[in-house]
Design an enzyme around this catalytic site. Sequence first.
Site, PDB file in Angstrom:
ATOM      1  N   SER A   1       0.841  -1.194   0.000  1.00 49.35           N
ATOM      2  CA  SER A   1       0.000   0.000   0.000  1.00 49.35           C
ATOM      3  C   SER A   1       0.882   1.253   0.000  1.00 49.35           C
ATOM      4  CB  SER A   1      -0.940  -0.060   1.207  1.00 49.35           C
ATOM      5  OG  SER A   1      -1.908   0.955   1.172  1.00 49.35           O
TER       6      SER A   1
ATOM      7  N   HIS B   1      -2.265  -1.068  -4.426  1.00 49.75           N
ATOM      8  CA  HIS B   1      -3.720  -1.053  -4.596  1.00 49.75           C
ATOM      9  C   HIS B   1      -4.217   0.381  -4.507  1.00 49.75           C
ATOM     10  CE1 HIS B   1      -4.541  -1.625   0.045  1.00 49.75           C
ATOM     11  NE2 HIS B   1      -3.855  -0.542  -0.207  1.00 49.75           N
TER      12      HIS B   1
END
Length: 209
Positions: free
Chosen positions: A106, A131
Site C-alpha cells: 500500500s 492497490h
Amino acid sequence: MRNPVDTAMALVPMVVEQTNRGERSYDIYSRLLKERIIFLTGAVEDHMATLVCAQLLFLEAENPKKEIALYINSPGGVVTAGMAIYDTMQFIKPAVSTLCIGQAASMGSLLLAAGHKDMRFATPNSRIMVHQPSGGFQGQASDIERHARDILKMKRRLNEVYVKHTGRTYEEVEKTLDRDHFMDADEAQGWGVIDKVLTSRLEMEGEQA
C-alpha cells in the site's frame, strides 16, 4: 493486551561506542541514524510519519549532499501520513535510496518507488503490494458524496505518483491498482517499483559507487 509490535519496539537494543570522551551509549536506531539510515517500520500513521520526516530534515541539515538510506518494512497505512513522508523525500536536497526488507504494501510501496532513480532496492524475499486507496464514512448523504469525491481525487493523485516513479502509463497503473496486486521482488523490478533486487550489500555499494 499490548500490541506485539509496540512491545518489540520497546525492547530496543543499546550499543556502546568508545569515543575520545569515553563511552557513549545509543539505542540502535539512533546509532544507525548517525550512518544516515532511517527505518520506516510498521503502519504508516501520523506519529511515525512525523518522526521519519524529522529524521530526513535533520540529515539534510547535517549534510545536504550526502545520500540518505530509507529501509522499509511496512503494511501501509494512512494516505495523508504517507504523503507527508513522500513530499519530504522529494523536498530535501539529499538523494534518498529506498530498500524493502520484508514487505512494502500500500503506502509502503509508494514510498519504496519514490526513492532516487537507480537507488530503489528490495531483498530477494520481499513482498510488494499496490492497490487503490480505501475508506469509509457515515453521515448525511451530502457529506458522504463529498468524501467520495475526495477519495476519488486522492486515487487519481496516487496513480499519478506511481506513473511518475514507475514509468507506467496512467491506464496501466489504474488497472493494476484496481484490486490488491501482490508482487515478489523480481516482479516489482519489472513493474518499475524498484530498480534492482539485492542479495548482498556489495551489490548496493556497487550501484552507488
